[in-house]
Write an enzyme that holds these catalytic residues in place. Structure first.
Site, PDB file in Angstrom:
ATOM      1  N   ASP A  57       0.808  -1.216   0.000  1.00 44.67           N
ATOM      2  CA  ASP A  57       0.000   0.000   0.000  1.00 44.67           C
ATOM      3  C   ASP A  57       0.844   1.270   0.000  1.00 44.67           C
ATOM      4  OD1 ASP A  57      -2.391  -1.382  -0.031  1.00 44.67           O
ATOM      5  OD2 ASP A  57      -2.584  -1.430   2.140  1.00 44.67           O
ATOM      6  N   GLY A  58       1.962   1.279   0.725  1.00 43.21           N
ATOM      7  CA  GLY A  58       2.815   2.458   0.756  1.00 43.21           C
ATOM      8  C   GLY A  58       3.367   2.804  -0.611  1.00 43.21           C
ATOM      9  N   ASP A 128      -4.752  10.740   4.070  1.00 44.05           N
ATOM     10  CA  ASP A 128      -5.145  11.635   5.147  1.00 44.05           C
ATOM     11  C   ASP A 128      -4.128  12.739   5.341  1.00 44.05           C
ATOM     12  OD1 ASP A 128      -2.981  10.432   6.726  1.00 44.05           O
ATOM     13  OD2 ASP A 128      -4.337   8.762   7.076  1.00 44.05           O
ATOM     14  N   ALA A 165     -11.350   6.827   1.093  1.00 46.76           N
ATOM     15  CA  ALA A 165     -10.437   5.718   0.794  1.00 46.76           C
ATOM     16  C   ALA A 165      -9.429   5.507   1.909  1.00 46.76           C
ATOM     17  CB  ALA A 165      -9.709   5.993  -0.524  1.00 46.76           C
ATOM     18  N   THR A 168      -9.960   3.730   6.412  1.00 45.03           N
ATOM     19  CA  THR A 168      -9.641   2.453   7.053  1.00 45.03           C
ATOM     20  C   THR A 168      -8.187   2.392   7.517  1.00 45.03           C
ATOM     21  OG1 THR A 168      -9.067   1.430   4.934  1.00 45.03           O
ATOM     22  CG2 THR A 168     -11.355   1.235   5.658  1.00 45.03           C
ATOM     23  N   ALA A 169      -7.429   3.470   7.319  1.00 43.65           N
ATOM     24  CA  ALA A 169      -6.007   3.481   7.676  1.00 43.65           C
ATOM     25  C   ALA A 169      -5.807   4.140   9.041  1.00 43.65           C
ATOM     26  CB  ALA A 169      -5.214   4.179   6.578  1.00 43.65           C
ATOM     27  N   TYR A 170      -5.030   5.207   9.120  1.00 47.97           N
ATOM     28  CA  TYR A 170      -4.737   5.874  10.396  1.00 47.97           C
ATOM     29  C   TYR A 170      -6.022   6.326  11.078  1.00 47.97           C
ATOM     30  CZ  TYR A 170      -1.908   8.801  13.578  1.00 47.97           C
ATOM     31  OH  TYR A 170      -1.294   9.355  14.665  1.00 47.97           O
ATOM     32  N   LEU A 172      -8.946   4.927  11.161  1.00 49.86           N
ATOM     33  CA  LEU A 172      -9.564   3.811  11.884  1.00 49.86           C
ATOM     34  C   LEU A 172      -8.755   3.468  13.132  1.00 49.86           C
ATOM     35  CD1 LEU A 172     -11.726   1.619  12.059  1.00 49.86           C
ATOM     36  CD2 LEU A 172     -10.305   0.194  10.573  1.00 49.86           C
TER      37      LEU A 172
END
EC number: 2.7.1.23
Length: 268
Positions: A57-58, A128, A165, A168-170, A172
């Site tokens: 993902d990164g 984000d 989008a 669900t990352a930071y 969440l």
């Protein structure tokens, strides 16, 4: 706003055949690159039907940033760990497979910061934008939305604004809400809020302009981060969605980004 899934960005019946393969600097991605370029060749991204991103993902985020405004779709194959933005396996017939994929159109957040030195720095974020304290002392931040003060003082480790989008990352991890792609909402989420202790954040319309003012910035310095761009010692940060830019991400028919975000809400 993030568009719900759509058909691939090619004429009906077209089978894409020109690919630009890019690989993360890990063994699995490099090995996959050798296999796929030997099978399908290698094209310049500006002349390709699609960019094939091999990694996690990164690395995918880095590649998506390079495609903003260039109208080149990106298909990811997971050669990393989580792979939320990636597809799970190498298709047997890549051209035929890509012709059946679904597309998600993503628009970035634009961050504009002013530093203590008076420098104005802008950056884009597909996941984000977050603010975070630089020292042991908590940050004090005033929050305005569309020019109206909504919180006079948030005492916290930090605060973030996420795209759907990126929800669900930071976002969440900071206990913010997961937002469906079609919701036209931006989560505003505190990070370890101390005062007001019970404030859990807000859901803002995608048209909102969020402004953060750092209080006591000399005593309590704060950094701002847009995806992988970090700006230190900020005194103010403004964030809004940039609808003039977009990137297109391709997913397998049964693995659309909308479906993944929905499924994540039922993950225990």
């Amino acid at each position: 706003m993030t568009e719900p899934h759509q058909p691939p960005p090619w004429p009906i019946g077209m089978i894409p055949s020109r690919f630009a393969f890019v690989a993360a600097p890990n063994t699995g991605a490099r090995q996959t690159l050798e296999i796929l370029t030997a099978r399908y060749g290698q094209h310049d991204p500006l002349e390709a039907d699609a960019i094939i991103c091999l990694g996690g993902d990164g690395f995918m985020l880095e590649i998506l940033h390079t495609t903003l405004g260039r109208n080149i779709p990106v298909y990811g194959i997971n050669c990393g760990s989580v792979g939320f933005l990636m597809n799970p396996a190498i298709p047997d017939d890549l051209p035929a497979h890509l012709a059946k994929t679904q597309a998600a159109t993503l628009h970035p957040l634009r961050m504009q910061t002013t530093t203590r030195a008076g420098e104005v720095i802008e950056a884009l974020a597909l996941n984000d934008v977050f603010l975070f304290r630089q020292t042991r002392q908590a940050a004090k931040i005033r929050i305005e939305v569309d020019g109206r003060e909504r919180l006079s003082e948030l005492i916290c480790d930090g605060v973030l604004v996420s795209t759907p989008a990126g929800s669900t990352a930071y976002n969440l991890s900071a206990h913010g809400p997961i937002v469906p792609l079609s919701a036209n909402l931006l989560p505003l989420t505190p990070i370890s809020a101390f005062r007001p202790r019970r404030w859990r954040g807000a859901l803002l319309p995608s048209t909102a302009r969020v402004s953060f003012t750092i209080l006591e910035h000399e005593k309590r310095p704060v950094a701002a981060v847009a995806d992988f761009t970090e700006v230190r010692d900020v005194i103010s940060v403004a964030i809004e969605e940039d609808r003039t830019l977009h990137t297109t991400l391709l997913f397998d028919p049964d693995q659309s980004l909308s479906e993944r975000i929905l499924a994540e809400q039922f993950t225990v």
